[in-house]
Scaffold this motif. Structure first.
Motif, short mmCIF file in Angstrom:
data_model
loop_
_atom_site.label_atom_id
_atom_site.label_comp_id
_atom_site.label_asym_id
_atom_site.label_seq_id
_atom_site.Cartn_x
_atom_site.Cartn_y
_atom_site.Cartn_z
N ARG A 51 0.84 -1.22 0.00
CA ARG A 51 0.00 0.00 0.00
C ARG A 51 0.87 1.26 0.00
N PHE A 52 2.00 1.19 0.71
CA PHE A 52 2.93 2.34 0.75
C PHE A 52 3.48 2.58 -0.66
N LYS A 53 3.84 1.49 -1.31
CA LYS A 53 4.38 1.58 -2.68
C LYS A 53 3.36 2.24 -3.61
N GLY A 178 18.12 7.26 0.61
CA GLY A 178 18.13 8.60 1.19
C GLY A 178 17.82 9.61 0.10
N ALA A 179 17.18 10.71 0.47
CA ALA A 179 16.65 11.64 -0.53
C ALA A 179 17.64 12.10 -1.61
N PRO A 180 18.90 12.43 -1.29
CA PRO A 180 19.77 12.93 -2.37
C PRO A 180 20.44 11.81 -3.19
N VAL A 181 20.26 10.57 -2.77
CA VAL A 181 20.96 9.44 -3.42
C VAL A 181 20.16 8.99 -4.65
N TYR A 194 20.06 0.49 -5.23
CA TYR A 194 19.55 1.74 -4.66
C TYR A 194 18.05 1.59 -4.50
N ALA A 195 17.52 2.14 -3.40
CA ALA A 195 16.07 2.10 -3.21
C ALA A 195 15.57 3.48 -2.80
N PRO A 196 14.54 3.97 -3.47
CA PRO A 196 14.01 5.30 -3.12
C PRO A 196 13.15 5.29 -1.86
N ASP A 197 12.68 4.11 -1.45
CA ASP A 197 11.84 4.05 -0.24
C ASP A 197 11.91 2.66 0.39
#
Ligand code: B1M
Length: 209
Positions: A51-53, A178-181, A194-197
């Motif tokens: 659901r978050f996705k 992390g936000a800037p990555v 890498y994962a955005p969330d």
């Protein structure tokens, strides 16, 4: 509705006390702790992750669901026998040197834990040496590094270099967030993903562990 569905729903709805209550009821009824975790608590967190996705749930709700899952875990985990407690793998996670942001990292850690992994959270402001030590000590399948500041992103590269120097880089998969990555940055410094969330991080850990 079965009590396993009921506890999963209570996790999804963030009903902390209800989760603890049903977990205790299932334990008292002689249900296996591993079954309560897999078919109740983790099943609920899997729905939360999806659901978050899909942006049907947001950060505060996910945090309350994770708190509910922990309320159940607190009751069930001490009862796990060694044979019962086979986790899906181990993940060490931390925020890199110079960076004190931990809200996102904690959320990611809880979601990965909710998917059945053993998570060792080493905290914030972790130097390359401390990260190397944590990998040597816990021998994780996956190392997750978080950075929220553009100025601390280089510390991620330093950590990977330190793991290479210590000769243990190939013993662990490394994911960044992390936000800037970005994916490009992760590729550039030789991370494995890498994962955005938290939801994508959980999928990535499942894939890599
Ligand atoms: Co800071 N801060 N902050 N801050 N802070 C930011 C990040 C900033 C963008 C604010 C801004 O200027 N607009 C900015 C960074 C600019 C930049 O470098 N690009 C900034 C700054 C500049 C600073 C200070 C330098 C401010 C100052 O003192 N002058 C200072 C630095 C302190 C330090 O770290 N050395 C600082 C301090 C702080 C507080 C201590 C006040 C506090 C942190 C409290 C804490 O974490 N315990 C804070 C906060 C709260 C923020 C903002 C407002 C919110 C961050 C957050 O928690 N977001 C932030 C601005 C913003 O983002 N709107 C900001 C919610 C969280 C759920 O999201 O952390 O992105 P996020 O995590 C996400 C994803 O990024 C990802 O999944 C999470 C869930 O979806 N993710 C991963 C994160 N880690 C992951 C790891 C993974 C995978 C995914 O795998 C391992």
């Amino acid at each position: 509705m079965s009590e396993f569905n009921e506890i999963a729903d209570a996790v999804i709805n963030g009903e902390v006390e209800k989760v603890a209550e049903i977990a205790q009821k299932l334990v008292d009824a002689g249900q296996k702790p591993s079954k309560i975790i897999k078919e109740g608590l983790v099943a609920g967190m899997n729905v939360v992750g999806k659901r978050f996705k899909n942006q049907d749930m947001f950060v505060p709700e996910v945090l309350i669901s994770a708190k509910s899952m922990h309320a159940g875990m607190d009751i069930v985990k001490p009862l796990l026998s060694d044979a019962d407690s086979s986790s899906a793998g181990t993940v060490v996670i931390g925020t890199v040197k110079g960076d004190l942001h931990d809200i996102g990292k904690n959320l990611v850690a809880m979601m990965i834990e909710g998917a059945g992994f053993e998570v060792v959270d080493i905290g914030i402001d972790k130097s390359a040496d401390e990260i190397v030590e944590a990998v040597k000590e816990h021998k994780p399948d996956v190392l997750g590094l978080s950075a929220l500041l553009t100025t601390t992103m280089p510390a991620m590269e330093e950590a990977i270099e330190a793991l290479e120097e210590a000769g243990i880089r190939d013993e662990v998969k490394i994911i960044l967030g992390g936000a800037p990555v970005s994916q490009d940055f992760a590729d550039e410094i030789g991370a494995d993903g890498y994962a955005p969330d938290g939801s994508v991080a959980t999928d990535l850990v499942r894939e890599l562990a």
